[in-house]
Motif scaffolding. Structure first.
Motif, PDB file in Angstrom:
ATOM      1  N   LEU A  60     -51.161 -87.285  64.302  1.00 41.07           N
ATOM      2  CA  LEU A  60     -51.964 -86.270  63.477  1.00 41.07           C
ATOM      3  C   LEU A  60     -53.408 -86.935  63.892  1.00 41.07           C
ATOM      4  O   LEU A  60     -53.675 -87.900  63.415  1.00 41.07           O
ATOM      5  CB  LEU A  60     -51.591 -86.334  61.964  1.00 41.07           C
ATOM      6  CG  LEU A  60     -50.271 -85.790  61.711  1.00 41.07           C
ATOM      7  CD1 LEU A  60     -50.111 -85.936  60.245  1.00 41.07           C
ATOM      8  CD2 LEU A  60     -49.748 -84.505  62.088  1.00 41.07           C
ATOM      9  N   VAL A  61     -54.274 -85.664  64.328  1.00 39.79           N
ATOM     10  CA  VAL A  61     -55.431 -86.066  64.472  1.00 39.79           C
ATOM     11  C   VAL A  61     -56.499 -85.377  63.908  1.00 39.79           C
ATOM     12  O   VAL A  61     -56.196 -83.955  63.974  1.00 39.79           O
ATOM     13  CB  VAL A  61     -55.716 -85.850  66.052  1.00 39.79           C
ATOM     14  CG1 VAL A  61     -57.331 -86.307  66.514  1.00 39.79           C
ATOM     15  CG2 VAL A  61     -54.799 -87.137  66.604  1.00 39.79           C
ATOM     16  N   GLU A  62     -57.598 -85.778  63.090  1.00 41.33           N
ATOM     17  CA  GLU A  62     -58.083 -85.060  62.492  1.00 41.33           C
ATOM     18  C   GLU A  62     -59.747 -84.983  63.021  1.00 41.33           C
ATOM     19  O   GLU A  62     -60.017 -85.863  63.748  1.00 41.33           O
ATOM     20  CB  GLU A  62     -58.618 -85.522  60.913  1.00 41.33           C
ATOM     21  CG  GLU A  62     -57.438 -85.910  59.977  1.00 41.33           C
ATOM     22  CD  GLU A  62     -56.796 -87.164  60.049  1.00 41.33           C
ATOM     23  OE1 GLU A  62     -56.233 -87.773  59.130  1.00 41.33           O
ATOM     24  OE2 GLU A  62     -57.135 -87.976  61.052  1.00 41.33           O
ATOM     25  N   SER A  63     -60.212 -83.773  62.846  1.00 42.29           N
ATOM     26  CA  SER A  63     -61.559 -83.555  63.474  1.00 42.29           C
ATOM     27  C   SER A  63     -62.415 -82.496  62.597  1.00 42.29           C
ATOM     28  O   SER A  63     -61.798 -81.995  61.580  1.00 42.29           O
ATOM     29  CB  SER A  63     -61.329 -82.702  64.868  1.00 42.29           C
ATOM     30  OG  SER A  63     -60.769 -81.741  64.764  1.00 42.29           O
ATOM     31  N   GLY A  64     -63.650 -82.626  62.640  1.00 48.12           N
ATOM     32  CA  GLY A  64     -64.815 -81.638  62.220  1.00 48.12           C
ATOM     33  C   GLY A  64     -65.413 -82.447  61.111  1.00 48.12           C
ATOM     34  O   GLY A  64     -66.367 -81.764  60.361  1.00 48.12           O
ATOM     35  N   GLY A  65     -65.229 -83.627  60.807  1.00 47.99           N
ATOM     36  CA  GLY A  65     -66.177 -84.410  59.786  1.00 47.99           C
ATOM     37  C   GLY A  65     -67.496 -84.573  60.240  1.00 47.99           C
ATOM     38  O   GLY A  65     -67.992 -84.166  61.527  1.00 47.99           O
ATOM     39  N   GLY A  66     -68.501 -85.293  59.184  1.00 46.56           N
ATOM     40  CA  GLY A  66     -69.758 -85.474  59.680  1.00 46.56           C
ATOM     41  C   GLY A  66     -70.632 -85.642  58.452  1.00 46.56           C
ATOM     42  O   GLY A  66     -70.141 -85.652  57.377  1.00 46.56           O
ATOM     43  N   LEU A  67     -71.909 -85.479  58.767  1.00 43.86           N
ATOM     44  CA  LEU A  67     -73.003 -85.291  57.744  1.00 43.86           C
ATOM     45  C   LEU A  67     -73.496 -84.184  57.625  1.00 43.86           C
ATOM     46  O   LEU A  67     -73.725 -83.318  58.429  1.00 43.86           O
ATOM     47  CB  LEU A  67     -74.024 -86.346  58.105  1.00 43.86           C
ATOM     48  CG  LEU A  67     -75.202 -86.415  57.241  1.00 43.86           C
ATOM     49  CD1 LEU A  67     -75.028 -87.142  55.790  1.00 43.86           C
ATOM     50  CD2 LEU A  67     -76.478 -86.976  57.910  1.00 43.86           C
ATOM     51  N   VAL A  68     -73.407 -83.668  56.155  1.00 43.20           N
ATOM     52  CA  VAL A  68     -73.824 -82.279  55.691  1.00 43.20           C
ATOM     53  C   VAL A  68     -74.574 -82.480  54.466  1.00 43.20           C
ATOM     54  O   VAL A  68     -74.408 -83.340  53.713  1.00 43.20           O
ATOM     55  CB  VAL A  68     -72.518 -81.527  55.549  1.00 43.20           C
ATOM     56  CG1 VAL A  68     -71.462 -81.917  54.614  1.00 43.20           C
ATOM     57  CG2 VAL A  68     -72.931 -80.069  55.283  1.00 43.20           C
ATOM     58  N   PRO A  69     -75.666 -81.642  54.221  1.00 44.48           N
ATOM     59  CA  PRO A  69     -76.345 -81.617  52.924  1.00 44.48           C
ATOM     60  C   PRO A  69     -75.683 -81.052  51.855  1.00 44.48           C
ATOM     61  O   PRO A  69     -74.891 -80.195  52.017  1.00 44.48           O
ATOM     62  CB  PRO A  69     -77.733 -81.012  53.400  1.00 44.48           C
ATOM     63  CG  PRO A  69     -77.310 -80.078  54.388  1.00 44.48           C
ATOM     64  CD  PRO A  69     -76.162 -80.726  55.268  1.00 44.48           C
ATOM     65  N   PRO A  70     -75.981 -81.286  50.515  1.00 45.39           N
ATOM     66  CA  PRO A  70     -75.357 -80.766  49.298  1.00 45.39           C
ATOM     67  C   PRO A  70     -75.602 -79.338  49.644  1.00 45.39           C
ATOM     68  O   PRO A  70     -76.543 -78.632  49.799  1.00 45.39           O
ATOM     69  CB  PRO A  70     -76.137 -81.410  48.337  1.00 45.39           C
ATOM     70  CG  PRO A  70     -76.802 -82.570  48.743  1.00 45.39           C
ATOM     71  CD  PRO A  70     -76.844 -82.571  50.350  1.00 45.39           C
ATOM     72  N   GLY A  71     -74.354 -78.639  49.359  1.00 46.62           N
ATOM     73  CA  GLY A  71     -74.364 -77.236  49.465  1.00 46.62           C
ATOM     74  C   GLY A  71     -73.917 -76.737  50.773  1.00 46.62           C
ATOM     75  O   GLY A  71     -73.615 -75.452  50.660  1.00 46.62           O
TER      76      GLY A  71
END
Length: 121
Positions: A4-15
């Motif tokens: 199982l491989v997750e993708s799509g994460g990262g740094l994002v501002p609130p909202g």
């Protein structure tokens, strides 16, 4: 070898928004429930959302109305659309899947290695 491989994460501002994907690969006969969990630093892993093969869904209260779990059975993939993200959503997100390798095998749970989501300005 099932993965199982997750993708799509990262740094994002609130909202902001992110969409996580969890792709299952390998010798798989069928996938039953799939789910997303998260673990923040210094905290225990908690359930975020689950979805059955038939589409029955469950969310932890803190993400209801903001997160949406879905799956594509043909592509053996689960998704987590995360909107209106808050700093307290910062965590490593893990997906899991209850699956069978063959028709004669018992259902076994597999986990991805996790992906980091950071919500910060």
């Amino acid at each position: 070898q099932v993965q199982l491989v997750e993708s799509g994460g990262g740094l994002v501002p609130p909202g902001g928004s992110l969409r996580l994907s969890c792709a299952a690969s390998g010798n798989i006969f069928s996938i039953n429930n799939m789910g997303w969990y998260r673990q923040a630093p210094g905290k225990e892993r908690e359930l975020v959302a689950t979805i059955t093969r038939g589409g029955r869904i469950n969310y932890v209260d803190s993400v209801k109305g903001r997160f949406t779990i879905s799956r594509d059975n043909a592509f053996k993939t689960a998704y987590l659309q995360m909107n209106s993200l808050k700093p307290e959503d910062t965590a490593t997100y893990y997906c899991n899947a209850f699956l069978q390798i063959s028709v004669s095998d018992s259902v076994t749970v597999y986990w991805g290695k996790g992906i980091l989501v950071t919500v910060s300005s």
